[in-house]
Design a protein around this motif. Structure first.
Motif, mmCIF file in Angstrom:
data_model
loop_
_atom_site.group_PDB
_atom_site.id
_atom_site.type_symbol
_atom_site.label_atom_id
_atom_site.label_comp_id
_atom_site.label_asym_id
_atom_site.label_seq_id
_atom_site.Cartn_x
_atom_site.Cartn_y
_atom_site.Cartn_z
ATOM 1 N N ILE A 179 -13.301 -6.322 1.528
ATOM 2 C CA ILE A 179 -13.080 -7.209 2.352
ATOM 3 C C ILE A 179 -13.523 -6.968 3.674
ATOM 4 O O ILE A 179 -14.473 -8.227 4.451
ATOM 5 C CB ILE A 179 -11.857 -6.523 2.788
ATOM 6 C CG1 ILE A 179 -11.171 -6.935 1.300
ATOM 7 C CG2 ILE A 179 -10.771 -8.045 3.689
ATOM 8 C CD1 ILE A 179 -9.426 -6.842 1.635
ATOM 9 N N ALA A 180 -14.655 -5.938 4.098
ATOM 10 C CA ALA A 180 -15.267 -6.062 5.114
ATOM 11 C C ALA A 180 -16.640 -6.007 4.847
ATOM 12 O O ALA A 180 -17.538 -5.901 5.525
ATOM 13 C CB ALA A 180 -14.890 -4.781 5.159
ATOM 14 N N GLU B 55 -7.351 1.340 -2.762
ATOM 15 C CA GLU B 55 -7.496 0.734 -1.587
ATOM 16 C C GLU B 55 -8.221 1.054 -1.065
ATOM 17 O O GLU B 55 -8.389 0.076 -0.037
ATOM 18 C CB GLU B 55 -5.958 1.658 -0.672
ATOM 19 C CG GLU B 55 -4.921 1.617 -1.672
ATOM 20 C CD GLU B 55 -3.155 2.492 -0.868
ATOM 21 O OE1 GLU B 55 -3.557 2.124 0.769
ATOM 22 O OE2 GLU B 55 -2.252 1.892 -1.332
ATOM 23 N N ARG B 56 -9.104 2.037 -0.393
ATOM 24 C CA ARG B 56 -10.256 2.410 0.168
ATOM 25 C C ARG B 56 -11.259 1.595 -0.250
ATOM 26 O O ARG B 56 -12.164 0.021 0.576
ATOM 27 C CB ARG B 56 -10.654 3.572 0.364
ATOM 28 C CG ARG B 56 -11.735 4.041 0.586
ATOM 29 C CD ARG B 56 -11.463 4.397 2.628
ATOM 30 N NE ARG B 56 -13.012 4.003 3.389
ATOM 31 C CZ ARG B 56 -13.664 3.176 3.696
ATOM 32 N NH1 ARG B 56 -13.362 2.121 3.241
ATOM 33 N NH2 ARG B 56 -15.017 2.987 4.490
ATOM 34 N N SER C 35 -14.888 7.097 0.480
ATOM 35 C CA SER C 35 -16.281 6.401 1.168
ATOM 36 C C SER C 35 -17.488 6.978 1.673
ATOM 37 O O SER C 35 -18.365 6.358 1.641
ATOM 38 C CB SER C 35 -15.615 6.790 3.098
ATOM 39 O OG SER C 35 -13.895 6.585 3.056
ATOM 40 N N ASP D 117 -11.036 -1.923 0.966
ATOM 41 C CA ASP D 117 -11.467 -2.011 2.282
ATOM 42 C C ASP D 117 -12.559 -3.013 2.361
ATOM 43 O O ASP D 117 -12.690 -3.399 3.534
ATOM 44 C CB ASP D 117 -10.738 -0.887 3.483
ATOM 45 C CG ASP D 117 -9.132 -0.706 3.361
ATOM 46 O OD1 ASP D 117 -8.759 -1.800 2.760
ATOM 47 O OD2 ASP D 117 -8.588 0.107 3.532
ATOM 48 N N ARG E 191 -9.438 9.375 -0.720
ATOM 49 C CA ARG E 191 -10.233 8.474 0.352
ATOM 50 C C ARG E 191 -11.806 8.400 0.857
ATOM 51 O O ARG E 191 -12.823 8.042 1.002
ATOM 52 C CB ARG E 191 -8.699 7.917 1.719
ATOM 53 C CG ARG E 191 -8.081 6.983 1.043
ATOM 54 C CD ARG E 191 -7.461 6.674 2.434
ATOM 55 N NE ARG E 191 -6.473 6.521 1.546
ATOM 56 C CZ ARG E 191 -5.903 5.166 1.802
ATOM 57 N NH1 ARG E 191 -6.106 4.405 1.566
ATOM 58 N NH2 ARG E 191 -4.285 4.856 0.645
ATOM 59 N N ARG F 278 -4.211 -8.945 -0.571
ATOM 60 C CA ARG F 278 -4.731 -8.003 -0.988
ATOM 61 C C ARG F 278 -4.486 -8.004 -2.583
ATOM 62 O O ARG F 278 -5.459 -7.813 -3.700
ATOM 63 C CB ARG F 278 -4.487 -7.025 -0.690
ATOM 64 C CG ARG F 278 -4.587 -6.617 0.799
ATOM 65 C CD ARG F 278 -4.316 -5.065 1.629
ATOM 66 N NE ARG F 278 -4.719 -4.207 0.995
ATOM 67 C CZ ARG F 278 -5.822 -3.416 1.741
ATOM 68 N NH1 ARG F 278 -6.536 -3.868 2.497
ATOM 69 N NH2 ARG F 278 -5.788 -2.119 1.557
ATOM 70 N N GLY G 161 0.772 -1.063 -0.258
ATOM 71 C CA GLY G 161 0.265 -0.114 0.201
ATOM 72 C C GLY G 161 1.000 1.283 -0.117
ATOM 73 O O GLY G 161 1.627 1.004 -0.020
#
Ligand code: NDP
Ligand code: MG
Length: 390
Positions: A334-335, A327-328, A382, A331, A378, A204, A100
């Motif tokens: 994955i979440a 990257e965000r 979000s 995440d 980011r 990742r 990252g």
């Protein structure tokens, strides 16, 4: 003895690097080993390689690291500043294998000290390619690519005149969902996306291979590292993953790099550069392999490739926006906060939103500007994810 450091030593690339160095222990003086959460691995390897210092990026894990190395004579430290200090320790060769955007600053610091930086951390080139390349030149350091495709291109270019290069073809396995029904891609799970058909890598990057965000990053890396134009960079699906990349020259010749799926080849090439030495990788039996296949990538399945071309054309800080949004979004996948296919939709939207803001392409590529657009991207990502949840 060659003085070496490994940043991200506890990860997939890091462990392969530890393996190669451990096999020829007496040729190396190990300076710094770094990790983040896998403290037991870091302790074990620091002892095995008799490192000068072991660093975790997470200050809350320092006591555990210190306790594990008590009496060993190995220094310990923690936190982002400690990583940068470790990168400033004199070394002849430094592996940059943090995952990252966190890999950028230690890499930039290492370049200030006239070292050879073996660069696995592709996010550095994607977010800050021009900065990285100019810092290497300014301080007389050398960057060697470790990503298998870029190591392949680098090797195909040895002794060649760069101005005779017509195109660079980056191969892609097609990832976990190459043959998955397109209409069912929306519902694939994290577990399914974490299985690579050919390579054994961190989670990742494996998911990024399934979505081809990894390939998208690699196209941008190609542009930044080799200085070729976006229209000279092609992607081809090659399910066997044995040809890692090809370079096409003005006279029509194509030079291909062929090798097993083992990152120790690219890591070892960079470690031994400018020489070739024995490496413990499988020798290919071409008759047994029989055939190699190639397919045009389906852009409906892999929209990340189109986003990569948009990012390359726009240039400037767009790579930093792309990387942060990716990257965000990863995440979030994955979440469980977004679906597999949402990732590309969201990243594309965030890149467009930021590109619509004036001045981005012309802003200079400094760490401050990178941090600013990274935070902006980011936050926007979000917001896009929150819209999905509401
Ligand atoms: P892994 O996730 O396996 O390892 C990442 C490493 O970075 C670990 O040592 C981890 O520590 C450390 N780390 C994680 N977060 C931070 C942080 N915030 N600050 C400092 N260190 C951190 O990744 P890979 O080895 O798969 O990939 C490393 C890089 O190499 C990536 O940029 C990837 O794209 C690139 N690459 C990887 C390939 C592969 O085959 N794996 C192939 C080509 C490129 P810990 O584990 O202790 O938490
Ligand atoms: Mg690669």
């Amino acid at each position: 003895m060659k003085r070496v450091s490994i940043f991200g030593a506890t990860g997939s690339i890091g462990q392969n690097t530890v393996n190669l160095i451990g096999r020829n222990r007496d040729e190396y003086q190990v300076v710094a080993l770094t990790g983040s959460q896998n403290i037991s691995q870091l302790i074990m390897d620091a002892k095995m390689l008799q490192a000068e210092i072991a660093v975790t990026s997470d200050p809350s894990r320092l006591t555990e690291l210190r306790d594990g190395l008590v009496g060993s004579g190995i220094d310990v430290a923690a936190g982002d500043a400690a990583l940068i200090d470790a990168a400033a320790r004199p070394a002849d060769w430094i592996m940059s294998a943090i995952i990252g955007a966190a890999g950028l600053r230690p890499g930039l610091e290492a370049l200030k000290h006239g070292t050879v930086l073996a660069l696995a951390n592709k996010e550095s080139l994607v977010t800050a390619g021009p900065l990285l390349m100019s810092e290497a030149e300014r301080f007389g350091s050398t960057i060697l690519p470790v990503d298998s495709e870029h190591s392949a291109v680098f090797q195909a270019l040895v002794g060649e005149d760069l101005t005779t290069v017509e195109r660079v073809i980056i191969t892609a396995s097609g990832g976990a969902f190459r043959d998955h029904p397109l209409s069912a891609l929306d519902n694939v799970t994290v577990e399914e996306a974490s299985k690579h058909p050919n390579w054994d890598m961190g989670q990742r990057i494996t998911i990024d291979s399934a979505s081809m965000f990894n390939k998208a990053m690699e196209l941008i890396e190609t542009k930044e590292f080799f200085g070729v134009r976006p229209d000279q960079i092609e992607t081809i699906i090659h399910p066997e993953s044995l040809i890692h990349a090809l370079v096409g020259f003005k006279d029509g010749a194509l030079m291909a790099h062929v090798g097993p799926h083992d990152m120790r080849h690219a890591i070892g090439f960079a470690l031994n550069w400018p020489f070739r030495k024995d490496l413990p990788v499988q020798r290919l039996d071409l008759a047994k392999i029989g055939q190699l296949n190639f397919l045009e990538p389906d852009l409906a399945r892999y929209p990340a490739l189109m986003i990569a071309h948009k990012v390359m054309e726009a240039g400037g800080l767009t790579g930093a926006v792309f990387n942060a949004a990716k990257e965000r979004a990863l995440d979030a996948f994955i979440a469980g906060a977004c679906s597999f296919t949402d990732m590309a939709r969201i990243v594309d939207r965030v890149v467009d939103l930021v590109l619509a803001r004036e001045g981005l392409q012309n802003a200079s590529i400094t760490l401050d500007n990178i941090n600013e657009v990274d935070a902006m991207a980011r936050a926007l990502t979000s917001e896009e994810i929150a819209k999905l949840e509401s």
